[in-house]
Design an enzyme around this catalytic site. Structure first.
Site, mmCIF file in Angstrom:
data_model
loop_
_atom_site.group_PDB
_atom_site.id
_atom_site.type_symbol
_atom_site.label_atom_id
_atom_site.label_comp_id
_atom_site.label_asym_id
_atom_site.label_seq_id
_atom_site.Cartn_x
_atom_site.Cartn_y
_atom_site.Cartn_z
ATOM 1 N N CYS A 2 -63.537 -97.817 -19.528
ATOM 2 C CA CYS A 2 -64.370 -97.449 -18.196
ATOM 3 C C CYS A 2 -63.410 -96.386 -17.605
ATOM 4 O O CYS A 2 -62.277 -96.242 -17.392
ATOM 5 C CB CYS A 2 -64.258 -98.694 -17.386
ATOM 6 S SG CYS A 2 -65.205 -100.267 -18.280
ATOM 7 N N ARG A 27 -62.893 -90.828 -22.239
ATOM 8 C CA ARG A 27 -62.338 -92.258 -22.287
ATOM 9 C C ARG A 27 -63.102 -93.215 -23.343
ATOM 10 O O ARG A 27 -62.609 -94.102 -23.594
ATOM 11 C CB ARG A 27 -62.021 -92.683 -21.101
ATOM 12 C CG ARG A 27 -60.918 -91.949 -20.149
ATOM 13 C CD ARG A 27 -61.037 -92.490 -18.746
ATOM 14 N NE ARG A 27 -60.511 -93.654 -18.459
ATOM 15 C CZ ARG A 27 -59.254 -93.946 -18.022
ATOM 16 N NH1 ARG A 27 -58.358 -93.218 -18.076
ATOM 17 N NH2 ARG A 27 -58.982 -95.408 -17.926
ATOM 18 N N TRP A 74 -67.619 -99.135 -20.420
ATOM 19 C CA TRP A 74 -67.510 -99.315 -21.847
ATOM 20 C C TRP A 74 -67.492 -100.869 -22.169
ATOM 21 O O TRP A 74 -66.741 -101.672 -21.631
ATOM 22 C CB TRP A 74 -66.100 -98.871 -22.222
ATOM 23 C CG TRP A 74 -65.798 -98.701 -23.803
ATOM 24 C CD1 TRP A 74 -66.262 -97.488 -24.672
ATOM 25 C CD2 TRP A 74 -64.881 -99.600 -24.630
ATOM 26 N NE1 TRP A 74 -65.638 -98.107 -25.910
ATOM 27 C CE2 TRP A 74 -65.082 -99.309 -25.964
ATOM 28 C CE3 TRP A 74 -64.568 -100.913 -24.306
ATOM 29 C CZ2 TRP A 74 -64.596 -99.834 -27.076
ATOM 30 C CZ3 TRP A 74 -64.047 -101.541 -25.410
ATOM 31 C CH2 TRP A 74 -63.963 -101.067 -26.686
ATOM 32 N N ASN A 100 -62.790 -101.417 -13.412
ATOM 33 C CA ASN A 100 -62.397 -101.172 -14.886
ATOM 34 C C ASN A 100 -61.204 -102.359 -15.133
ATOM 35 O O ASN A 100 -60.350 -102.757 -14.291
ATOM 36 C CB ASN A 100 -61.595 -99.905 -14.827
ATOM 37 C CG ASN A 100 -60.925 -99.451 -16.207
ATOM 38 O OD1 ASN A 100 -61.015 -99.991 -17.131
ATOM 39 N ND2 ASN A 100 -60.236 -98.339 -16.228
ATOM 40 N N GLY A 101 -61.295 -103.143 -16.143
ATOM 41 C CA GLY A 101 -60.521 -104.238 -16.708
ATOM 42 C C GLY A 101 -61.118 -105.464 -16.976
ATOM 43 O O GLY A 101 -62.254 -105.352 -17.276
ATOM 44 N N GLU A 479 -51.689 -92.089 -41.085
ATOM 45 C CA GLU A 479 -52.169 -91.263 -39.956
ATOM 46 C C GLU A 479 -53.555 -90.344 -40.433
ATOM 47 O O GLU A 479 -54.461 -90.183 -39.879
ATOM 48 C CB GLU A 479 -51.297 -90.505 -39.396
ATOM 49 C CG GLU A 479 -51.662 -89.512 -38.230
ATOM 50 C CD GLU A 479 -52.516 -90.031 -37.241
ATOM 51 O OE1 GLU A 479 -52.494 -91.431 -36.971
ATOM 52 O OE2 GLU A 479 -53.218 -89.234 -36.338
ATOM 53 N N LYS A 483 -57.288 -90.689 -39.091
ATOM 54 C CA LYS A 483 -57.917 -89.520 -38.625
ATOM 55 C C LYS A 483 -59.472 -89.281 -39.060
ATOM 56 O O LYS A 483 -60.489 -89.129 -38.487
ATOM 57 C CB LYS A 483 -57.268 -88.464 -38.707
ATOM 58 C CG LYS A 483 -56.234 -87.953 -38.079
ATOM 59 C CD LYS A 483 -56.449 -87.757 -36.572
ATOM 60 C CE LYS A 483 -56.634 -88.833 -35.784
ATOM 61 N NZ LYS A 483 -55.419 -89.539 -35.250
ATOM 62 N N GLU A 486 -61.857 -92.381 -38.025
ATOM 63 C CA GLU A 486 -62.280 -92.466 -36.754
ATOM 64 C C GLU A 486 -63.231 -91.540 -36.286
ATOM 65 O O GLU A 486 -64.129 -91.558 -35.630
ATOM 66 C CB GLU A 486 -61.212 -92.669 -35.839
ATOM 67 C CG GLU A 486 -60.284 -91.425 -35.634
ATOM 68 C CD GLU A 486 -59.142 -91.647 -34.677
ATOM 69 O OE1 GLU A 486 -59.091 -92.770 -34.099
ATOM 70 O OE2 GLU A 486 -57.973 -91.074 -34.777
ATOM 71 N N HIS A 502 -51.150 -102.264 -57.782
ATOM 72 C CA HIS A 502 -51.304 -103.715 -57.809
ATOM 73 C C HIS A 502 -52.336 -104.310 -57.324
ATOM 74 O O HIS A 502 -52.551 -105.242 -56.619
ATOM 75 C CB HIS A 502 -49.974 -104.199 -56.770
ATOM 76 C CG HIS A 502 -48.877 -103.625 -57.483
ATOM 77 N ND1 HIS A 502 -48.216 -104.224 -58.441
ATOM 78 C CD2 HIS A 502 -47.771 -102.619 -57.180
ATOM 79 C CE1 HIS A 502 -46.996 -103.755 -58.754
ATOM 80 N NE2 HIS A 502 -46.797 -102.833 -57.918
ATOM 81 N N LYS A 601 -60.528 -93.596 -25.289
ATOM 82 C CA LYS A 601 -59.438 -92.841 -25.347
ATOM 83 C C LYS A 601 -58.127 -93.597 -24.804
ATOM 84 O O LYS A 601 -56.955 -93.601 -25.339
ATOM 85 C CB LYS A 601 -59.274 -91.705 -24.387
ATOM 86 C CG LYS A 601 -58.476 -90.851 -24.472
ATOM 87 C CD LYS A 601 -58.129 -90.082 -25.878
ATOM 88 C CE LYS A 601 -56.909 -89.237 -25.827
ATOM 89 N NZ LYS A 601 -56.708 -88.786 -27.428
HETATM 90 C C1 F6R Z 1 -56.515 -92.331 -32.776
HETATM 91 C C2 F6R Z 1 -56.075 -92.981 -31.513
HETATM 92 C C3 F6R Z 1 -55.618 -94.410 -31.144
HETATM 93 C C4 F6R Z 1 -54.471 -94.226 -30.149
HETATM 94 C C5 F6R Z 1 -54.200 -95.802 -29.676
HETATM 95 C C6 F6R Z 1 -52.941 -95.859 -28.552
HETATM 96 O O1 F6R Z 1 -56.579 -91.292 -32.947
HETATM 97 O O2 F6R Z 1 -55.903 -92.143 -30.585
HETATM 98 O O3 F6R Z 1 -55.373 -94.990 -32.220
HETATM 99 O O4 F6R Z 1 -53.449 -93.808 -30.748
HETATM 100 O O5 F6R Z 1 -55.423 -96.394 -29.061
HETATM 101 O O6 F6R Z 1 -53.180 -95.251 -27.701
HETATM 102 P P1 F6R Z 1 -52.025 -94.674 -26.697
HETATM 103 O O7 F6R Z 1 -51.167 -93.501 -27.644
HETATM 104 O O8 F6R Z 1 -52.676 -93.966 -25.538
HETATM 105 O O9 F6R Z 1 -50.947 -95.809 -26.394
#
Ligand code: F6R
Length: 606
Positions: A2, A27, A74, A100-101, A479, A483, A486, A502, A601
């Site tokens: 949010c 976000r 959200w 928000n929360g 990683e 990527k 997502e 395995h 985000k």
């Molecule tokens: C993936 C991504 C998320 C963040 C995770 C932690 O591309 O961006 O997996 O890495 O939500 O977020 P931060 O770094 O803001 O604590």
């Protein structure tokens, strides 16, 4: 997650709020709405869906005025719908409130309010807040909000307007971020700074428990003890240009190509030819510290897995890495001999913040690697490395991950110096090589652009694939797979190369793509044997390696070669084709790259 925006000034609040919400879009959200005050009338316009939909509604039901609040939701409590969207109002429609929360005790409060005669129209926890305010407000908002605060359990950033005080926005913060922006004859409120960079670069960040009152010409802030607090205004070194696409099709691509600049900015802040300039780390360092623990979520966690190898090799310390949402439940795990490294781009991730607090309560020294100075994590930590990646708008993290790895290199060299694990001559040569990293990143991006596109042409036709590597390369594989998942919504799993046989090899059949990563010379022959196992079952191998690492390329169907690089720093180069591969695959599949489904985000709920 949010987003909150607020405006008090002379211009049209409606347009400012809408533009602010657009800046908060990154976000993640599923509904949006605004409340604008016109004289003593509150006009609320809100809907489930995109901001374009809200904009259309605003054309039909204009909300004019000089003060207002807005929200992107959200969904947590209740499905995305018009009625569950914020702002919410009380029975008399005197107040409008955005939040928000999560209010943990909302069910008990709701039951009490219903018994007192309040009627609810949404399933949200937020609506409880505005009815509770109606119940306890006895003529003075600051007192009422303090009383409200005393009754709440949970996390919240909230903004509220009252039709009897049409020149004021009230705001409260508890564990969810909220910043105040200062303008000329106007003041603003937002969940984060990028939302306001078009209007100001002057900010004050609210602390937990703070209550703020904003009007066109004034801001007042009160601490949780009720004392008036002087605003601690600072000038952000982010600017509006940084949150524009600058000609790229997507923020993600722009952010991938920004990485040489990010590395340069970070290194020039902390690295000199003869030393790593991290006085805060020196200050909290203690020779009694006998282990490092890294904690984070998602991409930041994967940077920590790579960071472990760097720190172990340079500083010769035992390093453990724990997902923040799991660390929180561990008992007797941290102590005053642990250095806790907390990694977070946003600096607001709820689980990471909780893990940090656990570390502090256990007596650990805490170093935060974060991209958001002024964030909760930056403020709670004992020492901070500012990642200096600039605002990251694409939900999928790219440049922040690269900055995290680079910060681990700096931390590794610094700890090696503090612990005298390597001779100064060797540390000097590491520092020299690190200074050349930005050029290498530029060269690597040029070199892999075409081969990553071609590999993406292949990947787009498969809905499942694997990423393999050993040691540092396994953390990079994780990683890379994240990527791809997502943003392209394809199924991708990363495995330690030796682990494939395995069980998971059962899924490798004709054509299944397997990405194999090679940056460590000593491990090439072992990973090559795993590649052969894949080939024997008809899998297609796309190999990524730094030049000079692999000689026998006979088994590779596609090969992405990176410039030669010191093995320890190879992570920042290897991640580039992994990011581009994910980007181009998602692009070919027509996915919403910057705002992938179901993701947010800044994950400010647990
Ligand atoms: C993936 C991504 C998320 C963040 C995770 C932690 O591309 O961006 O997996 O890495 O939500 O977020 P931060 O770094 O803001 O604590």
């Amino acid at each position: 997650m949010c987003g909150i925006i607020g405006y008090a000034g002379k211009a049209g609040a409606e347009e400012f709020l809408l533009q602010g919400l657009k800046r908060l879009e990154y976000r993640g959200y599923d509904s949006a709405g605004i409340a604008v005050l016109d004289e003593n009338e509150i006009q609320v316009v809100k809907c489930q869906g995109t901001l374009e939909k809200l904009e259309k509604r605003l054309r039909q039901e204009r909300a004019r005025g000089y003060l207002g609040i807005g929200h992107t939701r959200w969904a947590t409590h209740g499905v995305p719908s018009d009625t569950n969207s914020h702002p919410h109002q009380d029975c008399q429609e005197r107040f409008a409130l955005v939040h928000n929360g999560i209010i943990e005790n909302y069910q008990t409060l709701k039951a009490d309010l219903k018994s007192a005669g309040h009627s609810f129209c949404s399933e949200t926890d937020t609506e409880v807040l505005v009815h509770l305010l109606e119940e306890i407000h006895q003529g003075e908002m600051v007192t009422a909000l303090r009383e409200l605060q005393n009754r709440l359990v949970g996390s919240y950033a909230l903004a509220v307007v009252d039709n009897r005080e049409p020149d004021k926005i009230y705001a409260l913060r508890q564990e969810s971020p909220l910043v105040i922006g200062l303008g000329e004859e106007e003041n603003y409120l937002a969940s984060d700074m990028p939302a306001l960079l078009n209007a100001t670069s002057k900010f004050h960040i609210l602390e937990d428990g703070d209550l703020a009152v904003l009007s066109e010409n004034d801001i007042s802030i009160f601490s949780s003890e009720g004392k008036e607090v002087k605003a601690d205004i600072f000038q952000a070194d982010w600017d509006d240009e940084m949150v524009q696409k600058q000609g790229y099709d997507h923020f993600m691509l722009k952010e991938i190509y920004e990485q040489p600049t990010v590395a340069r900015r970070l290194l020039s802040a902390y690295l000199e030819p003869d030393r790593v300039n991290l006085p805060e780390l020196t200050e909290i360092w203690d020779d009694e510290i006998d282990r490092v623990l890294i904690t984070a979520c998602g991409t930041a966690y994967y940077s920590g897995l790579a960071g472990r190898h760097i720190l172990e090799e340079l500083a010769n310390l035992p390093v453990e890495v724990e997902i923040a949402s799991e660390l929180r439940y561990k008992k007797n795990f941290l102590d005053d001999k642990s250095l806790l490294l907390v990694v977070s781009q946003s600096g607001e991730t709820a689980d990471t913040l909780a893990a940090l607090k656990l570390g502090k309560n256990s007596g650990s020294r805490v170093l935060a690697l974060t991209n958001t100075i002024g964030s909760s994590i930056a403020r709670e930590a004992d020492a901070v490395i500012d990642l200096k990646a600039g605002p990251e708008i694409a939900v999928a993290s790219t440049k922040a991950y690269l900055a995290m790895l680079t910060a681990f290199y700096l931390t590794g060299i610094k700890l090696a110096g503090l612990r005298a694990t390597l001779p100064e001559r060797e540390l000097h040569s590491y520092r020299q090589e690190l200074l050349k990293l930005p050029e290498k990143i530029t060269a690597a991006l040029d070199r892999v652009e075409e081969s990553s596109r071609k590999a993406a042409d292949y990947l787009k036709d498969y809905n499942s694939m694997f990423y393999i590597g050993r040691n540092l390369d396994y953390s990079l594989a994780l990683e890379g797979a994240l990527k791809l998942k997502e943003i392209s919504f394809l199924h991708a799993e990363a495995y330690p190369a030796g682990e494939l046989k395995h069980g998971t090899l059962a899924l490798v059949e004709e054509g299944v793509p397997v990405m194999a990563i090679f940056t460590r010379r000593g491990l090439v022959s072992k990973t090559l044997s795993n590649v052969k196992e894949v080939k024997a079952r008809g899998g297609k191998v796309i190999a990524i390696a730094t030049a000079g690492t692999v000689e026998d390329k006979a088994e590779f169907d596609k090969f992405i070669e990176l410039p030669a690089c010191n093995e320890l720093w190879a992570g920042v180069l290897t991640v580039l084709p992994l990011q581009l591969l994910a980007y181009h695959t998602a692009h070919r599949l027509g996915c919403s790259i910057d705002k992938p489904r179901n993701l947010a985000k800044s994950v400010t709920v647990e």
